[in-house]
Design an enzyme around this catalytic site. Structure first.
Site, PDB file in Angstrom:
ATOM      1  N   ARG A 129      33.366   3.590 -28.544  1.00 40.57           N
ATOM      2  CA  ARG A 129      33.415   3.359 -27.065  1.00 40.57           C
ATOM      3  C   ARG A 129      32.800   2.346 -26.151  1.00 40.57           C
ATOM      4  NH1 ARG A 129      26.672   5.822 -28.456  1.00 40.57           N
ATOM      5  NH2 ARG A 129      26.197   4.032 -29.801  1.00 40.57           N
ATOM      6  N   ARG A 173      23.838   3.040 -39.170  1.00 38.29           N
ATOM      7  CA  ARG A 173      23.086   3.973 -38.229  1.00 38.29           C
ATOM      8  C   ARG A 173      23.449   5.376 -38.966  1.00 38.29           C
ATOM      9  NH1 ARG A 173      25.917   2.279 -33.546  1.00 38.29           N
ATOM     10  NH2 ARG A 173      24.847   4.023 -32.570  1.00 38.29           N
TER      11      ARG A 173
HETATM   12  P1  AP5 Z   1      27.783   9.323 -27.235  1.00 39.81           P
HETATM   13  O1  AP5 Z   1      27.418  10.591 -26.070  1.00 39.81           O
HETATM   14  O2  AP5 Z   1      27.743   8.201 -26.900  1.00 39.81           O
HETATM   15  O3  AP5 Z   1      26.970   8.977 -28.644  1.00 39.81           O
HETATM   16  P2  AP5 Z   1      25.288   9.304 -28.763  1.00 39.81           P
HETATM   17  O4  AP5 Z   1      25.023  10.485 -29.521  1.00 39.81           O
HETATM   18  O5  AP5 Z   1      24.082   9.304 -27.397  1.00 39.81           O
HETATM   19  O6  AP5 Z   1      25.543   8.060 -29.760  1.00 39.81           O
HETATM   20  P3  AP5 Z   1      24.512   6.901 -30.396  1.00 39.81           P
HETATM   21  O7  AP5 Z   1      25.339   6.042 -30.950  1.00 39.81           O
HETATM   22  O8  AP5 Z   1      23.868   6.325 -28.879  1.00 39.81           O
HETATM   23  O9  AP5 Z   1      23.318   7.520 -30.845  1.00 39.81           O
HETATM   24  P4  AP5 Z   1      21.938   6.613 -32.067  1.00 39.81           P
HETATM   25  O10 AP5 Z   1      21.230   7.564 -32.259  1.00 39.81           O
HETATM   26  O11 AP5 Z   1      22.952   5.781 -32.753  1.00 39.81           O
HETATM   27  O12 AP5 Z   1      21.944   5.331 -30.921  1.00 39.81           O
HETATM   28  P5  AP5 Z   1      20.166   5.446 -29.936  1.00 39.81           P
HETATM   29  O13 AP5 Z   1      20.816   4.414 -28.268  1.00 39.81           O
HETATM   30  O14 AP5 Z   1      20.030   6.146 -29.913  1.00 39.81           O
HETATM   31  O15 AP5 Z   1      29.256   9.419 -27.516  1.00 39.81           O
HETATM   32  C1  AP5 Z   1      29.850   8.496 -28.548  1.00 39.81           C
HETATM   33  C2  AP5 Z   1      31.057   8.266 -28.275  1.00 39.81           C
HETATM   34  O16 AP5 Z   1      31.996   9.342 -28.311  1.00 39.81           O
HETATM   35  C3  AP5 Z   1      31.456   8.310 -26.882  1.00 39.81           C
HETATM   36  O17 AP5 Z   1      32.470   6.914 -26.617  1.00 39.81           O
HETATM   37  C4  AP5 Z   1      31.228   9.158 -26.079  1.00 39.81           C
HETATM   38  O18 AP5 Z   1      32.593   8.933 -24.974  1.00 39.81           O
HETATM   39  C5  AP5 Z   1      32.734   9.596 -27.141  1.00 39.81           C
HETATM   40  N1  AP5 Z   1      32.002  11.223 -27.158  1.00 39.81           N
HETATM   41  C6  AP5 Z   1      31.477  11.835 -26.824  1.00 39.81           C
HETATM   42  N2  AP5 Z   1      31.310  13.226 -27.018  1.00 39.81           N
HETATM   43  C7  AP5 Z   1      32.802  13.654 -27.446  1.00 39.81           C
HETATM   44  C8  AP5 Z   1      33.455  14.646 -27.619  1.00 39.81           C
HETATM   45  N3  AP5 Z   1      32.768  15.687 -27.477  1.00 39.81           N
HETATM   46  N4  AP5 Z   1      34.676  15.171 -28.325  1.00 39.81           N
HETATM   47  C9  AP5 Z   1      35.086  13.226 -27.853  1.00 39.81           C
HETATM   48  N5  AP5 Z   1      34.231  12.037 -28.011  1.00 39.81           N
HETATM   49  C10 AP5 Z   1      33.546  12.208 -27.319  1.00 39.81           C
HETATM   50  O19 AP5 Z   1      19.882   3.910 -31.225  1.00 39.81           O
HETATM   51  C11 AP5 Z   1      20.292   3.526 -31.010  1.00 39.81           C
HETATM   52  C12 AP5 Z   1      19.018   2.323 -32.222  1.00 39.81           C
HETATM   53  O20 AP5 Z   1      17.832   2.322 -31.366  1.00 39.81           O
HETATM   54  C13 AP5 Z   1      18.940   3.184 -33.244  1.00 39.81           C
HETATM   55  O21 AP5 Z   1      20.175   2.625 -34.219  1.00 39.81           O
HETATM   56  C14 AP5 Z   1      17.602   2.331 -33.926  1.00 39.81           C
HETATM   57  O22 AP5 Z   1      17.520   1.638 -34.283  1.00 39.81           O
HETATM   58  C15 AP5 Z   1      17.100   2.439 -31.970  1.00 39.81           C
HETATM   59  N6  AP5 Z   1      15.934   3.943 -32.478  1.00 39.81           N
HETATM   60  C16 AP5 Z   1      16.188   4.119 -31.049  1.00 39.81           C
HETATM   61  N7  AP5 Z   1      14.997   5.828 -30.688  1.00 39.81           N
HETATM   62  C17 AP5 Z   1      14.504   5.435 -32.272  1.00 39.81           C
HETATM   63  C18 AP5 Z   1      13.816   6.026 -32.292  1.00 39.81           C
HETATM   64  N8  AP5 Z   1      12.773   7.260 -31.680  1.00 39.81           N
HETATM   65  N9  AP5 Z   1      12.827   5.694 -33.424  1.00 39.81           N
HETATM   66  C19 AP5 Z   1      12.923   4.721 -34.033  1.00 39.81           C
HETATM   67  N10 AP5 Z   1      14.601   3.825 -33.656  1.00 39.81           N
HETATM   68  C20 AP5 Z   1      14.940   4.359 -32.625  1.00 39.81           C
HETATM   69 MG    MG Z   2      22.885   7.545 -26.984  1.00 44.00          MG
END
Ligand code: AP5
Ligand code: MG
Length: 216
Positions: A129, A173
Site C-alpha cells: 500500500r 494488527r
Molecule cells: P485500504 O482501503 O487502505 O484498507 P483499510 O481497510 O482502510 O486498511 P487500514 O490498514 O487502513 O485499516 P486499519 O484498520 O488497520 O488501520 P486504521 O488506519 O484504521 O486498502 C488496503 C490496500 O489494499 C491498499 O493498497 C488498496 O489500494 C488495496 N485494495 C483495497 N481494496 C482492494 C481490492 N478490492 N482489491 C485489491 N486491492 C485492494 O488504524 C490504524 C491504527 O490506529 C490501528 O492499528 C490502531 O492502533 C489505531 N486506531 C484506529 N482506530 C482506532 C479505534 N477505533 N480504536 C482504537 N485504536 C484505533
Molecule cells: Mg484505512
C-alpha cells in the site's frame, strides 16, 4: 411538501487492509457525506505531536488499539460537527464492544457494512500500500497504482508507506482485529443492520456490491 432528506449513518467494518479507506472515499463521492477515519485523525495527531498523538503513537506502532476512553471522547466531539448532519461513514470506529456501546449513546446507525476479505491476502495488500497523508487516498503498487509513482492522483501530495504497514506490525494488527473487532459482526448482526460484502473482488465490483447492499 418538503423533499425527503435521507440520512445515511454508516459504519465500515473490516480487517486491516480490507478496503475500508478505499471504499469510504468512493462512498463520500456518491452520497456526499463525510468519511471519518479514526486512523487518519490519529496519524495527523502523531504528525502534529499533540498530546493525543503522543499517546496514540506507541499503540499504533505496536499494532494494538488506542485506549477506548481516548477514542470515544474524540468521536463524541467529531460527531457533533455540522458536516455530520446528513450522515457519515465511520472508517475504523467502532473497533471494540465498549466503543460500539458508547456509539449507541451518541447516534443511531442505518447500516454496518462488513467488508470480508480472507486473512491471507491482507498482508500483501498492506505491505504494497501507498497512502496520501494529505487527503487520505490509498493506492497499491500492483493492484491500484497511482498515475505517477509516489504522487497522489487526488491532490498531488507525496505518497508514503505507512509506518505500521511492515510485516511484524501487520501481524499484530490482524491479531488485534480478530480478538477485539471481529466480534462486532455478531454484535451488529443481532441488530439486523449488517450488510455483508465480499471484499476480495475488484475495487469497483466491491463498491457496486456495497451500494447494492445499502439499497436493500
Ligand atoms: P485500504 O482501503 O487502505 O484498507 P483499510 O481497510 O482502510 O486498511 P487500514 O490498514 O487502513 O485499516 P486499519 O484498520 O488497520 O488501520 P486504521 O488506519 O484504521 O486498502 C488496503 C490496500 O489494499 C491498499 O493498497 C488498496 O489500494 C488495496 N485494495 C483495497 N481494496 C482492494 C481490492 N478490492 N482489491 C485489491 N486491492 C485492494 O488504524 C490504524 C491504527 O490506529 C490501528 O492499528 C490502531 O492502533 C489505531 N486506531 C484506529 N482506530 C482506532 C479505534 N477505533 N480504536 C482504537 N485504536 C484505533
Ligand atoms: Mg484505512
Amino acid at each position: 411538501m418538503g423533499e425527503e432528506v435521507r440520512i445515511m449513518r454508516l459504519v465500515l467494518l473490516g480487517a486491516p487492509g480490507a478496503g475500508k479507506g478505499t471504499q469510504a472515499k468512493m462512498l463520500v463521492e456518491k452520497y456526499g457525506i463525510p468519511q471519518i477515519s479514526t486512523g487518519d485523525i490519529l496519524r495527523q495527531a502523531v504528525k502534529d505531536g499533540t498530546p493525543l498523538g503522543l499517546e496514540a503513537k506507541k499503540h499504533m506502532e505496536a499494532g494494538g488499539l488506542v485506549p477506548n476512553d481516548v477514542i470515544i471522547g474524540m468521536m463524541r466531539e467529531r460527531l457533533k460537527q455540522e458536516d455530520c448532519a446528513p450522515g457519515f461513514i465511520l472508517d475504523g470506529f467502532p473497533r471494540t464492544k465498549d466503543q460500539a456501546e458508547a456509539l449507541e449513546g451518541l447516534t443511531m446507525l442505518n447500516a454496518v457494512v462488513n467488508i470480508d476479505v480472507p486473512l491471507d491476502i491482507l498482508l500483501a495488500r498492506l505491505t504494497g500500500r501507498r497512502s496520501c497523508p494529505s487527503c487520505g487516498a490509498v493506492f497499491h503498487v500492483l493492484n491500484n497504482p497511482s498515475k505517477i509513482e509516489g504522487v497522489c492522483d487526488a491532490c498531488d501530495g507525496e505518497l508514503v508507506h505507512r509506518k505500521d504497514d511492515n510485516e511484524k506490525t501487520v501481524k499484530s494488527r490482524l491479531d488485534t482485529y480478530t480478538s477485539q473487532t471481529q466480534p462486532l459482526i455478531d454484535f451488529y448482526g443481532e441488530k439486523g443492520i449488517v450488510v455483508n460484502v465480499q471484499g476480495d473482488g475488484k475495487i469497483k465490483k466491491v463498491f457496486a456490491n456495497i451500494v447494492e447492499g445499502l439499497g436493500r
